[in-house]
Design a protein around this motif. Structure first.
Motif, PDB file in Angstrom:
ATOM      1  N   SER A 123       0.861  -1.185   0.000  1.00  0.00           N
ATOM      2  CA  SER A 123       0.000   0.000   0.000  1.00  0.00           C
ATOM      3  C   SER A 123       0.891   1.227   0.000  1.00  0.00           C
ATOM      4  CB  SER A 123      -0.897   0.056   1.241  1.00  0.00           C
ATOM      5  OG  SER A 123      -1.882  -0.944   1.228  1.00  0.00           O
ATOM      6  N   VAL A 124       0.667   2.133  -0.934  1.00  0.00           N
ATOM      7  CA  VAL A 124       1.463   3.353  -0.955  1.00  0.00           C
ATOM      8  C   VAL A 124       0.906   4.413  -0.021  1.00  0.00           C
ATOM      9  CG1 VAL A 124       0.217   4.424  -2.882  1.00  0.00           C
ATOM     10  CG2 VAL A 124       2.638   4.971  -2.511  1.00  0.00           C
ATOM     11  N   ASP A 125      -0.349   4.267   0.367  1.00  0.00           N
ATOM     12  CA  ASP A 125      -1.023   5.330   1.124  1.00  0.00           C
ATOM     13  C   ASP A 125      -1.188   5.057   2.612  1.00  0.00           C
ATOM     14  OD1 ASP A 125      -2.787   3.279   0.701  1.00  0.00           O
ATOM     15  OD2 ASP A 125      -4.263   4.458  -0.404  1.00  0.00           O
ATOM     16  N   ALA A 126      -1.043   3.803   3.039  1.00  0.00           N
ATOM     17  CA  ALA A 126      -1.270   3.490   4.446  1.00  0.00           C
ATOM     18  C   ALA A 126      -0.266   4.201   5.350  1.00  0.00           C
ATOM     19  CB  ALA A 126      -1.206   1.977   4.671  1.00  0.00           C
ATOM     20  N   THR A 127       0.966   4.389   4.872  1.00  0.00           N
ATOM     21  CA  THR A 127       1.997   5.000   5.715  1.00  0.00           C
ATOM     22  C   THR A 127       1.701   6.468   6.010  1.00  0.00           C
ATOM     23  OG1 THR A 127       3.578   3.402   4.817  1.00  0.00           O
ATOM     24  CG2 THR A 127       4.479   5.295   5.995  1.00  0.00           C
ATOM     25  N   PRO A 128       1.432   7.317   5.010  1.00  0.00           N
ATOM     26  CA  PRO A 128       1.053   8.695   5.367  1.00  0.00           C
ATOM     27  C   PRO A 128      -0.260   8.776   6.132  1.00  0.00           C
ATOM     28  CG  PRO A 128       0.850   8.348   2.997  1.00  0.00           C
ATOM     29  CD  PRO A 128       1.577   7.159   3.553  1.00  0.00           C
ATOM     30  N   LEU A 129      -1.220   7.914   5.809  1.00  0.00           N
ATOM     31  CA  LEU A 129      -2.495   7.951   6.526  1.00  0.00           C
ATOM     32  C   LEU A 129      -2.332   7.551   7.989  1.00  0.00           C
ATOM     33  CD1 LEU A 129      -4.894   6.488   3.809  1.00  0.00           C
ATOM     34  CD2 LEU A 129      -4.986   8.794   4.778  1.00  0.00           C
ATOM     35  N   PHE A 130      -1.373   6.705   8.285  1.00  0.00           N
ATOM     36  CA  PHE A 130      -1.063   6.344   9.670  1.00  0.00           C
ATOM     37  C   PHE A 130      -0.697   7.590  10.474  1.00  0.00           C
ATOM     38  CE2 PHE A 130       2.464   5.318  12.614  1.00  0.00           C
ATOM     39  CZ  PHE A 130       1.828   4.444  13.485  1.00  0.00           C
ATOM     40  N   ILE A 131       0.103   8.459   9.893  1.00  0.00           N
ATOM     41  CA  ILE A 131       0.498   9.696  10.560  1.00  0.00           C
ATOM     42  C   ILE A 131      -0.707  10.615  10.738  1.00  0.00           C
ATOM     43  CG2 ILE A 131       2.003  11.718  10.414  1.00  0.00           C
ATOM     44  CD1 ILE A 131       3.888  10.008   8.665  1.00  0.00           C
ATOM     45  N   VAL A 132      -1.543  10.703   9.710  1.00  0.00           N
ATOM     46  CA  VAL A 132      -2.747  11.531   9.785  1.00  0.00           C
ATOM     47  C   VAL A 132      -3.647  11.063  10.926  1.00  0.00           C
ATOM     48  CG1 VAL A 132      -4.860  12.176   8.558  1.00  0.00           C
ATOM     49  CG2 VAL A 132      -2.667  12.168   7.343  1.00  0.00           C
ATOM     50  N   LEU A 133      -3.864   9.757  11.020  1.00  0.00           N
ATOM     51  CA  LEU A 133      -4.734   9.237  12.077  1.00  0.00           C
ATOM     52  C   LEU A 133      -4.159   9.534  13.457  1.00  0.00           C
ATOM     53  CD1 LEU A 133      -7.201   7.618  12.995  1.00  0.00           C
ATOM     54  CD2 LEU A 133      -5.840   5.531  12.735  1.00  0.00           C
ATOM     55  N   ALA A 134      -2.843   9.436  13.605  1.00  0.00           N
ATOM     56  CA  ALA A 134      -2.231   9.721  14.905  1.00  0.00           C
ATOM     57  C   ALA A 134      -2.546  11.143  15.361  1.00  0.00           C
ATOM     58  CB  ALA A 134      -0.721   9.502  14.821  1.00  0.00           C
ATOM     59  N   GLU A 135      -2.416  12.097  14.445  1.00  0.00           N
ATOM     60  CA  GLU A 135      -2.693  13.488  14.804  1.00  0.00           C
ATOM     61  C   GLU A 135      -4.178  13.704  15.081  1.00  0.00           C
ATOM     62  OE1 GLU A 135      -3.740  17.631  14.483  1.00  0.00           O
ATOM     63  OE2 GLU A 135      -4.289  16.096  12.995  1.00  0.00           O
ATOM     64  N   ARG A 136      -5.045  13.088  14.290  1.00  0.00           N
ATOM     65  CA  ARG A 136      -6.485  13.235  14.533  1.00  0.00           C
ATOM     66  C   ARG A 136      -6.866  12.619  15.880  1.00  0.00           C
ATOM     67  NH1 ARG A 136      -5.248  15.408  10.349  1.00  0.00           N
ATOM     68  NH2 ARG A 136      -6.529  15.591   8.468  1.00  0.00           N
ATOM     69  N   TYR A 137      -6.241  11.510  16.209  1.00  0.00           N
ATOM     70  CA  TYR A 137      -6.507  10.891  17.510  1.00  0.00           C
ATOM     71  C   TYR A 137      -6.142  11.857  18.636  1.00  0.00           C
ATOM     72  CZ  TYR A 137      -5.888   7.901  21.605  1.00  0.00           C
ATOM     73  OH  TYR A 137      -5.943   7.374  22.872  1.00  0.00           O
ATOM     74  N   TYR A 138      -5.021  12.527  18.499  1.00  0.00           N
ATOM     75  CA  TYR A 138      -4.627  13.474  19.535  1.00  0.00           C
ATOM     76  C   TYR A 138      -5.620  14.635  19.620  1.00  0.00           C
ATOM     77  CZ  TYR A 138      -2.128  16.733  22.442  1.00  0.00           C
ATOM     78  OH  TYR A 138      -1.808  17.597  23.464  1.00  0.00           O
ATOM     79  N   ARG A 139      -6.088  15.120  18.491  1.00  0.00           N
ATOM     80  CA  ARG A 139      -7.075  16.209  18.515  1.00  0.00           C
ATOM     81  C   ARG A 139      -8.298  15.836  19.341  1.00  0.00           C
ATOM     82  NH1 ARG A 139      -8.260  18.750  12.566  1.00  0.00           N
ATOM     83  NH2 ARG A 139      -6.128  18.653  11.714  1.00  0.00           N
ATOM     84  N   HIS A 140      -8.709  14.578  19.249  1.00  0.00           N
ATOM     85  CA  HIS A 140      -9.928  14.143  19.926  1.00  0.00           C
ATOM     86  C   HIS A 140      -9.703  13.800  21.390  1.00  0.00           C
ATOM     87  CE1 HIS A 140     -11.450  13.860  15.834  1.00  0.00           C
ATOM     88  NE2 HIS A 140     -12.656  13.639  16.309  1.00  0.00           N
TER      89      HIS A 140
END
Length: 722
Positions: free
Chosen positions: A368-385
């Motif tokens: 998957s070419v996109d799972a790695t950047p999306l992993f970082i995105v989810l981490a930041e969104r998790y912190y926001r919540h």
């Protein structure tokens, strides 16, 4: 029945031969076990048919048929309860004959068949009530068989060698079937009956039943899947149901709850939430939503991340579980057979026999070419919540490794864009979310030569750099944060210059190896709105393209617009409609201020759900134009349920409400909230903002939405921008 999937041109491709659209199936799932039945509750032994009881990627039961006097009962009704725990099937007997005389007329005997999965065991309870006036005798039979087919065999992959079926073991109340695999593992299926059969043979159990008038007889059957881990002991279906109900209620109470003034919308909400709870399995790192049943009942990186993003505002614990699991399985080394490099995030993990033996590359696969950047995105969104700083601090080394993968391995040719190129012999040719072999092409229909830079992936990388910068500042790494922001801004500038197609008013699907644009109108471009990489000056033009008649079918935005090369509304990725795709696009439209367009997509998905069995959105459906009086056309072999299809309604609702979280500041905000006209009011309960918990109501007005805080437990502020 022919094969469902073949390995063709480097791609695992689903064939439309075992069609779910032709005969609705019934699905149950619990942990590592799932079952597909027909509407009678039967499993038919059709060679490589997809019905069966599956456990850890192996089919432990390939036939289970209920007969009365060697005849199949007639179907009255079949449904799965709203909590997805129980399959209930009402049956009656046809005319039962003896020497050409009708001894029991049709509709005299009622059979209620109830099924439940829990802890690797299939429970069945059969209640038989005779409504005739005289005592009757019937013979009830269960036919059963186990082929121990690997899920990839069921999907059509050929095996050069199989293990050995073991001799049947027959006891007074039970039959045990077994298989000694090529992987040296022994797998057994144990069928245990509550009553002693009059005949118990290697593939059938027969009961001679005396049916008194107006009385009920009950039989129970438990089928356990026994592999490396043994299931817990047998209990009655009632006891198992009580346990399962209590567990499901605990999971539901952990999440926010949503109810509206529209009962049909509530049905969609409830089924979607129940489907997500059913698809979530426990791992050593927490909850993980498996991608879908039947083909993808396993942890998938991209699917898990997007599902967690969709469901984040209701239950952040799912995101935490996804992040923990993907961090634990992050690639450590170069492995061409797995398409793995250090820091890359998992595509999928399997534990079936063929995966364990390496006959398919998916035991741990990283294509998957996109799972790695999306992993970082989810981490930041998790912190926001959540403002869970300690978890982010523990996760930070994995975020750094993901960033390093983007820089070192993701950008193959050093041009600043992230590309993919398959290294494994048997892996995926295309490694974005549209991973069919034919999903990336030029305007004239030619294949795009790799390495390929997909438009949406550049947006994910942009979002990942911005997200990592915010987390870096949180952890006191200001110099790194400044560099990441600078790199994100440069990527945004270069992306808009390289990918925009002014004649099409959209971003190119991709750049090929020679940096030529794949000038194709696709839904991929809509994801650039979600990530924020799209130039605001171009966003309105893109929105018009996405909602044009060639792109928008009336139900949803097509993966490829009508009139483009390779457009086919019945294809997997080249003209079909995917609910999760539309949810991401709707969130992007709302981000850029196009709320009316987002609500249009919301309405299309709601209308689609109304036409679907159990109000369950499938993985995808066909992209034919909407016609008056007709529903959407089903895609024959779509997974249903599918996790990110189930999460669609929650992302759509968040987008239209403009709901944003800043748990660090204990702030919940609503940016120009809107609701579709069929939702007069809405209530959200148990909504978490950091440590605070809120109950809110929303009232739709002609031009805006009123927001009222009904109850607040803990400190939090609510801001509404109108």
């Amino acid at each position: 029945m022919t094969d469902d999937v073949i390995h063709y041109r480097g791609q695992w491709y689903v064939l439309a031969t075992s069609s779910h659209a032709d005969d609705r199936t019934r699905v149950l799932k619990s942990g590592e076990t799932f079952a597909l039945f027909d509407r009678h509750g039967d499993i038919h032994h059709f060679g490589t048919g997809d019905q069966g009881i599956f456990h850890e990627g192996t089919r432990y039961l390939s036939q289970l048929e209920l007969l009365v006097n060697d005849q199949r009962p007639l179907l009255l009704n079949s449904t799965v309860t709203p909590d997805n725990l129980l399959l209930a099937v009402d049956l009656t007997t046809p005319d039962l004959l003896a020497e050409d005389d009708i001894t029991i007329p049709k509709g005299t005997v009622h059979l209620l068949r109830e099924k439940l999965l829990r802890n690797g065991i299939h429970y069945e309870r059969l209640r038989i009530r005779h409504y005739g006036e005289e005592r009757q005798t019937v013979e009830l039979s269960y036919l059963f068989e186990a082929d121990y087919a690997d899920i990839f065999e069921v999907r059509g992959v050929r095996r050069d060698r199989r293990g050995e079926l073991l001799p049947y073991e027959l006891g007074k109340h039970e039959a045990v079937l077994g298989y000694h695999g090529v992987d040296s593992r022994v797998r057994r299926t144990r069928l245990r009956f509550s009553e002693t059969p009059d005949v118990l043979e290697h593939n059938q159990a027969r009961f001679r039943l005396e049916l008194p008038p107006q009385e009920e007889i009950t039989l129970e059957l438990a089928i356990s899947c026994e592999g490396e881990t043994q299931p817990s002991g047998f209990v009655s279906l009632s006891a198992a149901y009580v346990e399962a109900t209590a567990e499901t209620q605990r999971e539901a109470d952990r999440a926010a709850a949503v109810v509206s003034s529209n009962e049909q919308f509530n049905d969609w909400l409830c089924r979607s939430a129940a489907d997500l709870r059913m698809l979530i399995s426990g791992t050593s790192r927490g909850a993980y939503p498996y991608a879908g049943v039947p083909w993808f009942s396993a942890p998938f990186g991209r699917d898990g991340i997007i599902t967690a993003l969709q469901y984040l505002w209701l239950d952040p614990e799912v995101a935490r579980g996804v992040l923990g699991f993907l961090a634990a399985t992050q690639a450590d080394e170069d492995n061409a057979a797995q398409d793995a490099q250090p820091g890359k995030i998992l595509h999928e993990a399997r534990e079936s026999e063929m995966a364990l033996l390496g006959k398919v590359p998916f035991r741990r696969y990283y294509g998957s070419v996109d799972a790695t950047p999306l992993f970082i995105v989810l981490a930041e969104r998790y912190y926001r919540h959540t403002a869970d700083r300690s978890f982010i601090a523990g996760l930070w080394p994995h975020i750094e490794r993901a960033l390093a993968w983007i820089d070192r391995y993701g950008d193959v040719d050093g041009d600043g864009f992230v590309e993919y190129h398959r290294e494994s012999d048997d892996g995926l040719v295309n490694q974005g979310w549209k991973d069919s072999h034919d999903s990336v092409f030029h305007a004239d229909g030619r294949d795009a030569a790799g390495p390929i830079a997909l438009c949406e992936v550049q947006g994910y990388v942009y979002d990942a750099r911005r997200s990592a910068a915010r987390l870096a500042r949180l952890l006191g790494k200001d110099e790194l944060a400044t560099r990441l922001d600078r790199e994100a801004n440069l990527l945004k500038e270069r992306f808009n210059a390289a990918f925009w197609c002014p004649d099409l008013n959209t971003y190119a699907l991709a750049l090929d190896a020679d940096k030529r644009r794949c000038e194709v109108i696709s839904s991929n471009a809509g994801h650039t709105l979600y990530s924020g990489i799209a130039d605001p000056n171009l966003a309105r033009r893109l929105a018009r393209t996405l909602l044009s008649e060639t792109s928008y079918s009336g139900w949803g935005i097509r993966t490829i617009a009508q009139g483009q090369a390779r457009f086919n509304p019945m294809s997997y990725h080249n003209g079909s409609v995917w609910p999760h795709d539309n949810a991401l696009i709707a969130a992007g439209l709302a981000r850029y201020g196009f709320k009316a367009e987002a609500i249009r997509l919301f309405t299309g998905m709601f209308d689609t759900a109304l036409h679907m069995d159990l109000h369950r959105l499938p993985e995808l459906f066909c992209g034919f134009q909407r016609l008056p009086g007709q529903g959407p056309t089903l895609y024959p072999v779509a997974c249903s349920p599918q996790a990110w299809a189930s999460g669609t309604v929650f992302m759509l609702l968040q987008a239209c409400l403009g709901m944003e979280f800043d748990a660090e500041q204990q702030l919940l905000s609503f940016d120009h909230p809107q609701l579709p006209e069929y939702l007069a009011n809405l209530r959200i309960s148990r909504l978490k903002v950091g440590d605070a918990v809120l109950d809110l109501t929303f009232q739709r007005h002609p031009k805006d939405v009123g927001v009222n805080v009904v109850e607040k437990r803990g400190e939090a502020s609510v801001v509404v921008r109108v």
